[in-house]
Design a protein around this motif. Structure first.
Motif, short mmCIF file in Angstrom:
data_model
loop_
_atom_site.label_atom_id
_atom_site.label_comp_id
_atom_site.label_asym_id
_atom_site.label_seq_id
_atom_site.Cartn_x
_atom_site.Cartn_y
_atom_site.Cartn_z
N HIS A 1 1.19 -1.99 -7.13
CA HIS A 1 -0.32 -2.01 -6.50
C HIS A 1 0.03 -1.73 -5.18
N THR B 1 0.31 2.12 -4.73
CA THR B 1 -1.07 2.50 -4.75
C THR B 1 -2.02 2.54 -3.45
N SER C 1 -3.27 5.62 -1.41
CA SER C 1 -4.62 5.62 -1.26
C SER C 1 -4.85 5.85 0.32
#
Length: 128
Positions: free
Chosen positions: A58, A61, A65
């Motif tokens: 996560h 990510t 992002s």
């Protein structure tokens, strides 16, 4: 502090947080650390491998992002927002309609005085 500056710290911290979790150090996640301490003895406070992997994934990510949405080059080009009177106007594309507005803005001494006497947020809101 502009948007680019505000993003730099979290972007730099994400890999640090990931390395910490991989080393079973949850200090950057105090609530998680508290839950782990409540759920068991000192020896049981480590994250399960699957949860550790999921949190690290996560964090990766999030980092990707942020990088995808906020290219550092784009943030540098828009430094005119922080100071429309000192920014290099040649960094702005001639196709960008904001360039015309910026040229107009820079020619008004009263607006320059307002800029110098207000916070950045107050200045831009006052132009609305």
């Amino acid at each position: 502090m502009n948007a680019g500056e505000r993003l730099q710290a979290p972007l730099a911290k994400l890999p640090l947080w990931k390395r910490g979790l991989e080393a079973d150090n949850c200090a950057n996640f105090p609530v998680l650390e508290e839950v782990l301490l409540q759920d068991g003895s000192e020896s049981d406070k480590a994250l399960s491998i699957s949860l550790q992997v999921e949190i690290c994934r996560h964090l990766e990510t999030l980092q990707n992002s942020f990088k995808g949405r906020f290219c550092s080059d784009d943030l540098k080009v828009e430094t005119w927002i922080c100071n429309p009177f000192l920014a290099d106007i040649d960094c702005i594309s001639d196709e960008d309609l904001a360039k015309d507005d910026l040229i107009d803005l820079r020619t008004k001494e009263m607006i320059r005085n307002e800029f110098n006497s207000m916070s950045l947020e107050e200045f831009w809101c006052s132009l609305k």
